[in-house]
Design a protein around this motif. Structure first.
Motif, PDB file in Angstrom:
ATOM      1  N   HIS A  37       0.833  -1.205   0.000  1.00 26.71           N
ATOM      2  CA  HIS A  37       0.000   0.000   0.000  1.00 26.71           C
ATOM      3  C   HIS A  37       0.866   1.253   0.000  1.00 26.71           C
ATOM      4  N   ASP A  38       0.547   2.183  -0.915  1.00 27.61           N
ATOM      5  CA  ASP A  38       1.320   3.417  -1.039  1.00 27.61           C
ATOM      6  C   ASP A  38       1.238   4.257   0.231  1.00 27.61           C
ATOM      7  N   ALA A  39       2.363   4.754   0.682  1.00 32.62           N
ATOM      8  CA  ALA A  39       2.358   5.713   1.795  1.00 32.62           C
ATOM      9  C   ALA A  39       1.466   6.907   1.475  1.00 32.62           C
ATOM     10  N   HIS A  70      -9.284   2.319 -12.471  1.00 29.51           N
ATOM     11  CA  HIS A  70      -8.124   2.903 -11.819  1.00 29.51           C
ATOM     12  C   HIS A  70      -7.544   1.828 -10.900  1.00 29.51           C
ATOM     13  N   ALA A  71      -6.248   1.513 -11.074  1.00 28.49           N
ATOM     14  CA  ALA A  71      -5.600   0.599 -10.143  1.00 28.49           C
ATOM     15  C   ALA A  71      -5.238   1.363  -8.872  1.00 28.49           C
ATOM     16  N   LEU A  72      -5.723   0.870  -7.748  1.00 28.71           N
ATOM     17  CA  LEU A  72      -5.410   1.502  -6.467  1.00 28.71           C
ATOM     18  C   LEU A  72      -4.433   0.614  -5.690  1.00 28.71           C
ATOM     19  N   ILE A 127      -7.534   7.979  -2.629  1.00 32.35           N
ATOM     20  CA  ILE A 127      -6.715   8.637  -3.658  1.00 32.35           C
ATOM     21  C   ILE A 127      -5.236   8.635  -3.278  1.00 32.35           C
ATOM     22  N   LYS A 128      -4.408   8.707  -4.317  1.00 23.98           N
ATOM     23  CA  LYS A 128      -2.960   8.860  -4.085  1.00 23.98           C
ATOM     24  C   LYS A 128      -2.663  10.358  -4.107  1.00 23.98           C
ATOM     25  N   VAL A 129      -2.176  10.889  -3.020  1.00 28.21           N
ATOM     26  CA  VAL A 129      -1.823  12.312  -2.967  1.00 28.21           C
ATOM     27  C   VAL A 129      -0.566  12.494  -3.812  1.00 28.21           C
ATOM     28  N   ILE A 158       7.529  -1.544 -14.425  1.00 25.94           N
ATOM     29  CA  ILE A 158       6.666  -2.038 -13.348  1.00 25.94           C
ATOM     30  C   ILE A 158       6.231  -0.855 -12.476  1.00 25.94           C
ATOM     31  N   THR A 159       4.974  -0.441 -12.626  1.00 25.88           N
ATOM     32  CA  THR A 159       4.489   0.702 -11.836  1.00 25.88           C
ATOM     33  C   THR A 159       3.579   0.265 -10.695  1.00 25.88           C
ATOM     34  N   ASP A 160       3.181  -1.013 -10.702  1.00 29.78           N
ATOM     35  CA  ASP A 160       2.438  -1.544  -9.557  1.00 29.78           C
ATOM     36  C   ASP A 160       2.721  -3.034  -9.459  1.00 29.78           C
TER      37      ASP A 160
HETATM   38  C1  LIG Z   1       0.795   1.746  -7.419  1.00 26.29           C
HETATM   39  C2  LIG Z   1      -0.110   2.821  -7.957  1.00 26.29           C
HETATM   40  O1  LIG Z   1      -0.523   3.677  -6.907  1.00 26.29           O
HETATM   41  C3  LIG Z   1      -1.317   2.182  -8.592  1.00 26.29           C
HETATM   42  O2  LIG Z   1      -2.109   3.183  -9.225  1.00 26.29           O
HETATM   43  C4  LIG Z   1       0.612   3.692  -9.007  1.00 26.29           C
HETATM   44  O3  LIG Z   1       1.031   2.874 -10.081  1.00 26.29           O
HETATM   45  C5  LIG Z   1       1.811   4.391  -8.425  1.00 26.29           C
HETATM   46  O4  LIG Z   1       2.368   5.159  -9.481  1.00 26.29           O
HETATM   47  P1  LIG Z   1       3.456   6.256  -9.112  1.00 26.29           P
HETATM   48  O5  LIG Z   1       3.859   6.900 -10.396  1.00 26.29           O
HETATM   49  O6  LIG Z   1       4.594   5.484  -8.464  1.00 26.29           O
HETATM   50  O7  LIG Z   1       2.787   7.211  -8.194  1.00 26.29           O
END
Ligand SMILES: C[C@](O)(CO)[C@H](O)COP(=O)(O)O
Ligand SMILES: Nc1ccn([C@@H]2O[C@H](COP(=O)(O)OP(=O)(O)OP(=O)(O)O)[C@@H](O)[C@H]2O)c(=O)n1
Length: 233
Positions: free
Chosen positions: A105-107, A161-163, A211-213, A187-189
């Motif tokens: 999970h993204d910080a 949207h990939a979360l 959401i990703k900030v 590889i972005t996810d």
């Molecule tokens: C992993 C991710 O949040 C899925 O949407 C996204 O690929 C991260 O991308 P980023 O460019 O590293 O923010």
């Protein structure tokens, strides 16, 4: 073991510099309501009853993490991340129990709910190969030329949207991610690494407010979402 007692590991890639945010510090340490973004993310993961360990990948020059109240949590382990997000994830996976499953999970996604974690963990009966949280695309999607002129309309049927979190067996994810990176794959996810290996992960519908900030105007939105998030549901 029943689903509700299955213990999993969480990996949090938190070694980024937030270049698109352009702030005076890495974005995961920007204040959001009562604490920083990473603090909210760690609170969600550290309080979930099925997460036994949280492995956080940090930038080698990180000077903020040690000041977080969560840094002393007994469930938390840190590792030095890498040049790209995927490298940071792989560094964390090398500390993880190979017999376990992992939620990556993204910080930078502080608005995660326990209910979405529950849904994802429970999805391994439907998707034994692993799955990710996703949100269906709502808008008409356009692709443009470099000059900004629309080149085509992307069909939005079955477009998501990939979360994160993204949920996989540790051993398979570690092996496939390592091999994909050695081959120079983009590889972005985590799902991209599994797909590279010919696996088709599932998508579990999650909250669109997870959401990703990323950019400055995401901060106000995340603040509103956090105010309305009852974390435990
Ligand atoms: C992993 C991710 O949040 C899925 O949407 C996204 O690929 C991260 O991308 P980023 O460019 O590293 O923010
Ligand atoms: N080498 C990296 C790059 C990113 N991340 C983490 O991966 C997540 C998603 O990446 P992104 O939103 O792109 O964060 P940054 O890389 O910090 O942002 P930017 O691309 O704008 O620099 C973030 O929590 C970030 O800290 C990481 O652990 N290691």
């Amino acid at each position: 073991m029943s689903q509700s007692t299955k213990q999993v590991i969480a990996v949090v890639p938190a070694a980024g510099i937030g270049s698109r945010m352009g702030a005076e510090r890495p974005k995961q340490y920007l204040q959001l309501n009562e604490q920083c973004i990473l603090g909210h993310t760690l609170d969600c993961l550290l309080t979930h009853p099925q997460i036994s360990t949280v492995i956080v990948a940090l930038n080698p020059s990180d000077e903020y993490f040690a000041q977080l109240p969560q840094a002393s949590n007994a469930k938390l382990v840190t590792v030095i991340g890498g040049g790209e997000r995927a490298d940071s994830v792989l560094a964390a996976l090398k500390l993880a129990d190979e017999h376990s499953w992992v939620l990556v999970h993204d910080a930078a996604r502080p608005c995660l709910s326990h209910h979405d974690i529950d849904k994802l963990i429970a999805s391994d009966s439907m998707f034994p190969q692993g799955a990710i949280l996703g949100s269906p695309v709502r808008d008409t999607m356009k692709r443009t030329e470099v000059n900004g002129e629309i080149s085509d309309t992307v069909c939005r049927e079955q477009l998501w949207h990939a979360l994160t979190p993204q949920y996989f067996p540790v051993r398979e994810l570690k092996n496939n991610l390592s091999a994909a990176l050695v081959e120079g794959a983009l590889i972005t996810d985590e799902a991209s690494a599994m797909q590279w290996a010919g696996i088709k992960p599932g998508i579990v519908r999650g909250r669109a407010d997870n959401i990703k900030v990323t950019h400055p105007d995401d901060l106000q939105l995340a603040s509103l979402f956090l105010d309305n998030l009852n974390r435990q549901v």
